[in-house]
Write a protein that holds these residues in place. Structure first.
Motif, PDB file in Angstrom:
ATOM      1  N   VAL A   1       0.712  -1.320   0.471  1.00  0.00           N
ATOM      2  CA  VAL A   1      -0.514   0.255  -0.190  1.00  0.00           C
ATOM      3  C   VAL A   1       1.223   1.125   0.085  1.00  0.00           C
ATOM      4  O   VAL A   1       0.302   1.826  -0.762  1.00  0.00           O
ATOM      5  N   ALA A   2       2.196   1.455   0.600  1.00  0.00           N
ATOM      6  CA  ALA A   2       2.712   2.840   0.888  1.00  0.00           C
ATOM      7  C   ALA A   2       3.583   2.331  -0.484  1.00  0.00           C
ATOM      8  O   ALA A   2       3.976   3.931  -1.010  1.00  0.00           O
ATOM      9  N   ALA A  12      -2.611   2.277 -10.061  1.00  0.00           N
ATOM     10  CA  ALA A  12      -2.167   2.623  -8.513  1.00  0.00           C
ATOM     11  C   ALA A  12      -3.074   2.644  -8.222  1.00  0.00           C
ATOM     12  O   ALA A  12      -3.631   2.637  -6.550  1.00  0.00           O
ATOM     13  N   ARG A  13      -3.592   4.178  -8.156  1.00  0.00           N
ATOM     14  CA  ARG A  13      -5.004   4.672  -7.828  1.00  0.00           C
ATOM     15  C   ARG A  13      -6.536   3.553  -7.882  1.00  0.00           C
ATOM     16  O   ARG A  13      -6.847   3.323  -6.781  1.00  0.00           O
ATOM     17  N   GLU A  14      -6.304   3.369  -8.596  1.00  0.00           N
ATOM     18  CA  GLU A  14      -7.642   2.077  -9.520  1.00  0.00           C
ATOM     19  C   GLU A  14      -7.216   1.043  -8.387  1.00  0.00           C
ATOM     20  O   GLU A  14      -7.823   0.627  -7.681  1.00  0.00           O
ATOM     21  N   VAL A  15      -5.760   0.137  -7.803  1.00  0.00           N
ATOM     22  CA  VAL A  15      -6.060  -0.380  -6.966  1.00  0.00           C
ATOM     23  C   VAL A  15      -6.616   0.407  -5.125  1.00  0.00           C
ATOM     24  O   VAL A  15      -7.239  -0.120  -4.758  1.00  0.00           O
ATOM     25  N   LEU A  16      -6.186   1.671  -4.772  1.00  0.00           N
ATOM     26  CA  LEU A  16      -5.698   2.002  -3.401  1.00  0.00           C
ATOM     27  C   LEU A  16      -7.609   2.667  -3.413  1.00  0.00           C
ATOM     28  O   LEU A  16      -8.415   2.734  -2.403  1.00  0.00           O
ATOM     29  N   ARG A  17      -8.056   2.712  -4.409  1.00  0.00           N
ATOM     30  CA  ARG A  17      -9.674   3.393  -4.643  1.00  0.00           C
ATOM     31  C   ARG A  17     -10.629   1.687  -4.020  1.00  0.00           C
ATOM     32  O   ARG A  17     -11.471   1.600  -3.829  1.00  0.00           O
ATOM     33  N   HIS A  54     -10.029  -0.669  -2.166  1.00  0.00           N
ATOM     34  CA  HIS A  54      -9.773  -0.927  -1.437  1.00  0.00           C
ATOM     35  C   HIS A  54      -9.685   0.037  -0.578  1.00  0.00           C
ATOM     36  O   HIS A  54      -9.090  -0.045   1.395  1.00  0.00           O
ATOM     37  N   ALA A  55      -9.889   0.644  -0.515  1.00  0.00           N
ATOM     38  CA  ALA A  55      -9.992   2.229   0.375  1.00  0.00           C
ATOM     39  C   ALA A  55     -10.798   2.078   2.177  1.00  0.00           C
ATOM     40  O   ALA A  55     -10.081   2.955   2.835  1.00  0.00           O
ATOM     41  N   ARG A  56     -11.472   1.097   2.221  1.00  0.00           N
ATOM     42  CA  ARG A  56     -12.585   1.246   3.445  1.00  0.00           C
ATOM     43  C   ARG A  56     -11.220   0.183   4.136  1.00  0.00           C
ATOM     44  O   ARG A  56     -11.338   0.252   5.338  1.00  0.00           O
ATOM     45  N   VAL A  57     -10.617  -0.888   3.953  1.00  0.00           N
ATOM     46  CA  VAL A  57      -9.751  -1.596   4.556  1.00  0.00           C
ATOM     47  C   VAL A  57      -8.163  -0.662   4.751  1.00  0.00           C
ATOM     48  O   VAL A  57      -8.148  -0.570   5.867  1.00  0.00           O
ATOM     49  N   TRP A  58      -7.981   0.088   3.527  1.00  0.00           N
ATOM     50  CA  TRP A  58      -6.506   0.750   3.958  1.00  0.00           C
ATOM     51  C   TRP A  58      -6.584   2.222   4.553  1.00  0.00           C
ATOM     52  O   TRP A  58      -5.897   2.970   4.989  1.00  0.00           O
ATOM     53  N   LYS A  59      -7.993   2.664   4.980  1.00  0.00           N
ATOM     54  CA  LYS A  59      -8.318   4.176   5.015  1.00  0.00           C
ATOM     55  C   LYS A  59      -7.479   4.676   6.528  1.00  0.00           C
ATOM     56  O   LYS A  59      -6.816   5.854   6.149  1.00  0.00           O
ATOM     57  N   ASN A  60      -7.394   3.697   7.443  1.00  0.00           N
ATOM     58  CA  ASN A  60      -6.282   4.394   8.649  1.00  0.00           C
ATOM     59  C   ASN A  60      -5.212   3.551   8.688  1.00  0.00           C
ATOM     60  O   ASN A  60      -4.825   3.932   9.258  1.00  0.00           O
ATOM     61  N   SER A  61      -4.662   3.036   6.852  1.00  0.00           N
ATOM     62  CA  SER A  61      -3.379   3.048   7.333  1.00  0.00           C
ATOM     63  C   SER A  61      -2.446   4.169   8.087  1.00  0.00           C
ATOM     64  O   SER A  61      -2.810   5.296   6.765  1.00  0.00           O
ATOM     65  N   CYS A 119       0.546   4.391   6.351  1.00  0.00           N
ATOM     66  CA  CYS A 119       1.415   4.685   5.568  1.00  0.00           C
ATOM     67  C   CYS A 119       0.824   5.616   4.288  1.00  0.00           C
ATOM     68  O   CYS A 119       1.518   6.101   3.056  1.00  0.00           O
ATOM     69  N   VAL A 120      -0.457   6.233   5.126  1.00  0.00           N
ATOM     70  CA  VAL A 120      -1.055   6.787   3.731  1.00  0.00           C
ATOM     71  C   VAL A 120      -0.284   8.654   4.160  1.00  0.00           C
ATOM     72  O   VAL A 120      -0.259   8.249   5.307  1.00  0.00           O
ATOM     73  N   PRO A 121      -0.275   9.223   2.935  1.00  0.00           N
ATOM     74  CA  PRO A 121       0.847  10.164   3.511  1.00  0.00           C
ATOM     75  C   PRO A 121      -0.913  11.632   3.643  1.00  0.00           C
ATOM     76  O   PRO A 121      -1.770  11.533   3.064  1.00  0.00           O
ATOM     77  N   PRO A 122       0.078  12.548   4.239  1.00  0.00           N
ATOM     78  CA  PRO A 122      -1.474  13.344   5.012  1.00  0.00           C
ATOM     79  C   PRO A 122      -2.158  13.888   3.273  1.00  0.00           C
ATOM     80  O   PRO A 122      -2.679  14.317   3.260  1.00  0.00           O
ATOM     81  N   THR A 123      -1.327  14.325   2.922  1.00  0.00           N
ATOM     82  CA  THR A 123      -1.506  14.832   1.112  1.00  0.00           C
ATOM     83  C   THR A 123      -2.380  14.064   0.934  1.00  0.00           C
ATOM     84  O   THR A 123      -2.954  14.915  -0.620  1.00  0.00           O
ATOM     85  N   LEU A 124      -2.471  13.091   0.612  1.00  0.00           N
ATOM     86  CA  LEU A 124      -3.261  11.839  -0.065  1.00  0.00           C
ATOM     87  C   LEU A 124      -4.563  11.836   0.434  1.00  0.00           C
ATOM     88  O   LEU A 124      -5.445  11.599   0.373  1.00  0.00           O
ATOM     89  N   LEU A 125      -4.887  12.635   1.685  1.00  0.00           N
ATOM     90  CA  LEU A 125      -5.823  12.635   2.578  1.00  0.00           C
ATOM     91  C   LEU A 125      -7.116  12.840   2.259  1.00  0.00           C
ATOM     92  O   LEU A 125      -8.557  12.460   1.854  1.00  0.00           O
ATOM     93  N   SER A 126      -6.696  14.195   1.525  1.00  0.00           N
ATOM     94  CA  SER A 126      -8.447  14.872   0.386  1.00  0.00           C
ATOM     95  C   SER A 126      -8.789  14.439  -0.266  1.00  0.00           C
ATOM     96  O   SER A 126      -9.830  14.045  -0.577  1.00  0.00           O
ATOM     97  N   SER A 127      -7.737  13.070  -1.166  1.00  0.00           N
ATOM     98  CA  SER A 127      -8.311  12.557  -2.268  1.00  0.00           C
ATOM     99  C   SER A 127      -8.706  11.105  -2.005  1.00  0.00           C
ATOM    100  O   SER A 127      -9.308  10.156  -2.947  1.00  0.00           O
ATOM    101  N   TYR A 128      -8.260  10.418  -0.753  1.00  0.00           N
ATOM    102  CA  TYR A 128      -8.895   9.453  -0.289  1.00  0.00           C
ATOM    103  C   TYR A 128     -10.297   8.990  -0.270  1.00  0.00           C
ATOM    104  O   TYR A 128     -10.464   9.369   0.730  1.00  0.00           O
ATOM    105  N   PRO A 129     -11.087   8.268  -1.063  1.00  0.00           N
ATOM    106  CA  PRO A 129     -12.056   8.361  -0.747  1.00  0.00           C
ATOM    107  C   PRO A 129     -13.253   7.562   0.196  1.00  0.00           C
ATOM    108  O   PRO A 129     -14.261   8.644   0.938  1.00  0.00           O
ATOM    109  N   ALA A 130     -13.181   6.757   1.373  1.00  0.00           N
ATOM    110  CA  ALA A 130     -13.086   6.460   2.674  1.00  0.00           C
ATOM    111  C   ALA A 130     -13.407   7.508   3.564  1.00  0.00           C
ATOM    112  O   ALA A 130     -13.429   7.647   4.286  1.00  0.00           O
ATOM    113  N   ALA A 131     -11.673   7.832   3.624  1.00  0.00           N
ATOM    114  CA  ALA A 131     -11.850   8.982   4.780  1.00  0.00           C
ATOM    115  C   ALA A 131     -12.417  10.616   4.872  1.00  0.00           C
ATOM    116  O   ALA A 131     -12.071  10.780   5.478  1.00  0.00           O
TER     117      ALA A 131
END
Length: 401
Positions: free
Chosen positions: A349-350, A368-373, A375-382, A384-396
């Motif tokens: 994921v990282a 890569a974006r498609e893979v993250l999209r 399983h966003a619900r599973v990985w949203k609290n990880s 390893c996800v940089p804060p800069t990506l949280l604004s576009s992280y769907p489940a977050a």
């Protein structure tokens, strides 16, 4: 120039250069006039120019120019036909080997000799020698004469760089020649196995899809074994190329998976740091992971996800794209809870998040974006996800990518 010859168009070239142009590069026109050159066109020696060159070299010998010897003329078709006839009619392995070595020596002299050997019917004869491969008699020949008829025939077939029509003719022999190459890859010497897989690649590159679909599982098993054995770089790359070209057709993916290809490819990625080998191994894995059997074997391998993730951004742009495609195939169709947890724990994921952040291939970023999209619900609290990506992280954030 060392051996000037005249084309039918009237232009003079050095023999070695124009033979490479016409025969090795498969060009069919005069480089200067662009006029078509018939396949059986004669290259006429320009004797006057050759003598002038030799005289000039003699006069300038004090300046370091050595006299050029008069070149040996190309072998005549009659000479080649006589050698082939002698080898065909002889029941003695030693005589066959002797004739084959003479043909091989002629082939090394010039491209014209190679074409003459092919046009004299040598390919059919050489194929018949390979078809008659017998492991026990081959071993006896190697002990007595240092090689066997099959070894010499395969070496010559490989060295001839035979034409497309001849390659297609070999393919269309009802699978007989391919089956013979399979036996050689299974029980031949290292050198013969290497030649067999390289000839197979050239041959099947010319084959129509129906022929490729009909290749038996045993052939895939021997190709996979060659990848595992790593007997030479050329043989390994030819074997990987065969997997890449053949597996998309019919049930060939399943045949390769059943032959253990996935495990061998993952092990190759673990052991190899060579760029081209990694790219080809990832390309083959990408093809195999497009079937359920391939994905199942891949996620079952303890190092599969980890080694593919490791190659991202560390080998080449091509390798990164192939590796992300593999992860997308797994993410789309084989993403059990255990697999998703493993992807998180080992840093997959990282690495996918890193692909989005660095400059690189747009295709790799999209995958890569498609893979993250997915399983966003599973990985949203990880973490390893940089804060800069949280604004576009769907489940977050609840936003759509």
């Amino acid at each position: 120039m060392k051996d000037p010859v005249i084309l039918p168009t009237g232009i003079t070239y050095d023999r070695d250069s124009i033979e490479r142009w016409l025969f090795s590069s498969n060009n069919k026109t005069c480089p200067v006039t662009k006029q078509p050159i018939p396949p059986d066109a004669d290259l006429t020696p320009n004797i006057i120019l050759r003598r002038l060159i030799q005289s000039w070299c003699t006069l300038n010998a004090s300046h370091g120019f050595h006299c050029i010897p008069t070149p040996r003329p190309p072998a005549s078709r009659a000479q080649i036909s006589k050698l082939i006839h002698s080898a065909t009619s002889s029941s003695s392995h030693h005589s066959q080997i002797k004739c084959l070595r003479q043909l091989k020596s002629l082939a090394k002299e010039s491209e014209a000799n190679k074409r003459s050997i092919e046009s004299a019917g040598a390919v059919d004869f050489l194929a018949s020698v390979v078809v008659n491969f017998n492991h026990d008699s081959e071993l006896d020949c190697i002990e007595q004469f240092g090689s066997s008829p099959c070894d010499e025939a395969l070496s010559l077939l490989h060295g001839l760089h035979i034409s497309e029509p001849a390659l297609k003719d070999l393919v269309n022999r009802n699978g007989e020649f391919v089956d013979s190459l399979t036996r050689v890859m299974q029980r031949g010497t290292y050198e013969s196995r290497a030649y067999a897989v390289q000839i197979s690649k050239s041959m099947l590159h010319m084959a129509d899809p129906l022929r490729i679909i009909g290749i038996r599982t045993g052939f895939f098993g021997e190709v996979v074994q060659l990848v595992r054995d790593q007997i030479s770089k050329q043989a390994s790359k030819a074997a990987l190329g065969l997997l890449i070209e053949m597996c998309p057709w019919g049930r060939n993916r399943v045949k390769a998976v059943e032959s253990g290809a996935v495990s061998v490819l993952v092990d190759l990625l673990l052991d190899s740091s060579e760029r081209r080998a990694c790219e080809m191994a990832l390309a083959a894995l990408d093809v195999l992971c497009q079937c359920a059997e391939g994905r199942a074997e891949f996620v079952k391998h303890a190092a599969g996800l980890a080694v593919v993730s490791k190659k991202i951004l560390r080998v080449s742009t091509v390798a990164t794209e192939k590796a992300v495609r593999i992860l997308l195939s797994v993410g789309k169709s084989s993403a059990t809870a255990a697999v998703l947890q493993e992807m998180l724990q080992i840093g997959v994921v990282a690495k996918l998040c890193l692909v989005l952040q660095v400059e690189g291939s747009g295709r790799a970023k999209d995958k890569a974006r498609e893979v993250l999209r997915l399983h966003a619900r599973v990985w949203k609290n990880s973490p390893c996800v940089p804060p800069t990506l949280l604004s576009s992280y769907p489940a977050a954030r609840g936003l759509r990518w």
